[in-house]
Design a protein around this motif. Sequence first.
Motif, PDB file in Angstrom:
ATOM      1  N   TYR A  46      26.009  44.935   4.870  1.00  0.00           N
ATOM      2  CA  TYR A  46      25.035  44.569   3.846  1.00  0.00           C
ATOM      3  C   TYR A  46      23.716  45.301   4.097  1.00  0.00           C
ATOM      4  N   MET A  47      23.277  45.317   5.349  1.00  0.00           N
ATOM      5  CA  MET A  47      22.010  45.951   5.698  1.00  0.00           C
ATOM      6  C   MET A  47      22.099  47.473   5.595  1.00  0.00           C
ATOM      7  N   LEU A 189      25.976  36.833  -4.900  1.00  0.00           N
ATOM      8  CA  LEU A 189      25.659  37.756  -5.984  1.00  0.00           C
ATOM      9  C   LEU A 189      25.322  37.000  -7.268  1.00  0.00           C
ATOM     10  N   ILE A 190      26.120  36.004  -7.602  1.00  0.00           N
ATOM     11  CA  ILE A 190      25.894  35.222  -8.818  1.00  0.00           C
ATOM     12  C   ILE A 190      24.579  34.456  -8.730  1.00  0.00           C
ATOM     13  N   CYS A 266      29.142  46.635  -0.292  1.00  0.00           N
ATOM     14  CA  CYS A 266      27.866  47.337  -0.338  1.00  0.00           C
ATOM     15  C   CYS A 266      27.195  47.188  -1.702  1.00  0.00           C
ATOM     16  N   PHE A 267      28.006  47.112  -2.765  1.00  0.00           N
ATOM     17  CA  PHE A 267      27.417  46.874  -4.082  1.00  0.00           C
ATOM     18  C   PHE A 267      26.697  45.535  -4.105  1.00  0.00           C
ATOM     19  N   ILE A 268      27.294  44.555  -3.469  1.00  0.00           N
ATOM     20  CA  ILE A 268      26.640  43.249  -3.407  1.00  0.00           C
ATOM     21  C   ILE A 268      25.308  43.365  -2.669  1.00  0.00           C
ATOM     22  N   GLY A 269      25.307  44.082  -1.532  1.00  0.00           N
ATOM     23  CA  GLY A 269      24.068  44.275  -0.794  1.00  0.00           C
ATOM     24  C   GLY A 269      23.026  45.022  -1.597  1.00  0.00           C
ATOM     25  N   ALA A 271      22.871  45.277  -4.974  1.00  0.00           N
ATOM     26  CA  ALA A 271      22.435  44.481  -6.116  1.00  0.00           C
ATOM     27  C   ALA A 271      21.487  43.363  -5.692  1.00  0.00           C
ATOM     28  N   VAL A 272      21.828  42.693  -4.591  1.00  0.00           N
ATOM     29  CA  VAL A 272      20.986  41.587  -4.141  1.00  0.00           C
ATOM     30  C   VAL A 272      19.626  42.098  -3.669  1.00  0.00           C
ATOM     31  N   THR A 273      19.608  43.226  -2.979  1.00  0.00           N
ATOM     32  CA  THR A 273      18.332  43.785  -2.522  1.00  0.00           C
ATOM     33  C   THR A 273      17.491  44.257  -3.696  1.00  0.00           C
ATOM     34  N   SER A 274      18.140  44.877  -4.690  1.00  0.00           N
ATOM     35  CA  SER A 274      17.417  45.266  -5.901  1.00  0.00           C
ATOM     36  C   SER A 274      16.834  44.046  -6.594  1.00  0.00           C
ATOM     37  N   ALA A 275      17.615  42.962  -6.623  1.00  0.00           N
ATOM     38  CA  ALA A 275      17.131  41.729  -7.242  1.00  0.00           C
ATOM     39  C   ALA A 275      15.946  41.160  -6.482  1.00  0.00           C
ATOM     40  N   SER A 276      15.952  41.303  -5.162  1.00  0.00           N
ATOM     41  CA  SER A 276      14.826  40.783  -4.373  1.00  0.00           C
ATOM     42  C   SER A 276      13.532  41.497  -4.737  1.00  0.00           C
TER      43      SER A 276
END
Length: 487
Positions: A46-47, A189-190, A266-269, A271-276
């Motif tokens: 993820y990182m 992710l959701i 990695c997509f989850i990582g 997407a979540v980082t972009s969302a942050s």
Amino acid sequence: MPLHYTQRDSTLINQDLAPTTPAQRTWSTYNYIALWFAMSMEVSTYMLASSLIAGGMNWKQALGTILLGNLIVLIPMLLNAHAGAKYGIPFPVFVRASFGLRGANLPALLRAFVACGWFGIQSWIGGQAIAAMVHILWPATSHMPSVLWACFLGFWLLNMVVVWLGVESIRFLQSYSAPFMLVMSFALLIWMLRKAGGFGPMLSAPSHFHSTASFLHFFFPSLTAMVGYWATLSLNIPDFTRYAKSQDSQIVGQAFGLPVAMTLYCFIGIAVTSASTVIFGAPIWNPIDLLGRFHQPFVAFLAMIALLVATLNVNIGANVVSPSNDFSNVAPHLISYRTGGLITGFLGLAMMPWKLMATFGNYIFGWLVGYSGLLGPVAGIMVADYFFIRRTRLDLHSLYHHGGPYDYMHGINPRAIAALVGGVLIALIGLIVPSLRWLYDYAWFVGFATAAVVYIALMYKVIPEAEPAQPALKGAESIKGMEGEEI
């Protein structure tokens, strides 16, 4: 026909290094898919993805870099996996063919020390997750540094307990935790998707690179880091494929599991980082820090448990199996798998993982790229020797006995050592010569290619005589010692 060894040969073998028997060949295609999903779905992966966002990439650039890097590393992964499935031998025994019976200790220990660093990193991440859970339950502890250190050491001790239970505990953990981790990852992710207001805002963070040159300056060392992430396992993958039911089981399992699992998680990582960035105004690359920003204790607590399961899985599967075998290879009659695992744990502490993970720059450009320059040359020599020099034919008997073709000069192949040194020097020279920094940015690729070419050139006129293929599936049901005991 069982293999017999003399007292002198006993320094080359123990129960953990011996070829696997047909009864031990229990890993199916599903097990290898589960292996990659379990090892990919953890915090350092993820990182890995989130650091690219923090470094300035948008989600498309980051995902493309990760996919390309994993497709590249899949090639040496499958090439080195072939010998494990064919002959039932672990990495430290396989590498004897190229480096010699004694010389094999050098690449084995290089691989082992890198794994020790990873073991420490994963233990530190797990300790952080436990500490975060404690802070959720008892907020007053959030300002007590001793809590973090106690959680770190407690998680480290839990890893040591699993090491003591043996390799089959890994298969059990991974078979059941992979589906669990997939569900929990999509739940995160959701959750972030709802907080950000949909995929549009979630993936709206733009690239910070305003020219092709500035992007490529970050892209190439990042791609090397992506390859370097699995450079360790691309060497010791025979430690796992030696348990394959068939060659097809490991090839199909890995060819599907590695790129799919890494790209998905990695997509989850990403997407979540972009969302942050949308939610908090800045990219938060550490998921433990991110979960600490939310005020729903139950959600955060459940997420931390998922992180713990994932971290335990990858730490045992990727960072204990190989170094345990590698340390055992140094003195098989003294060091067992369990002892090697304990050595790994203590060295992991000594490498101060809290410093390696202090920033995304330390993680990507210091740790991942740096050690790829050490392991890329080893991979190049292994692939060149097995496929170009020996044409996939090994003398299984001689891998465990002195006096055969793998003894070279007093157990050491000086040509392999020369190729290794040359590859490492070329790959890492950019650290001390600023004008050659670009070589360091491509450390794994430069080291792999240099070492492979030098090794083939040096071995060209000393190609060994054709060696009889001795697949462990049929010819190594057991190895008997002087007393006739099976080990």
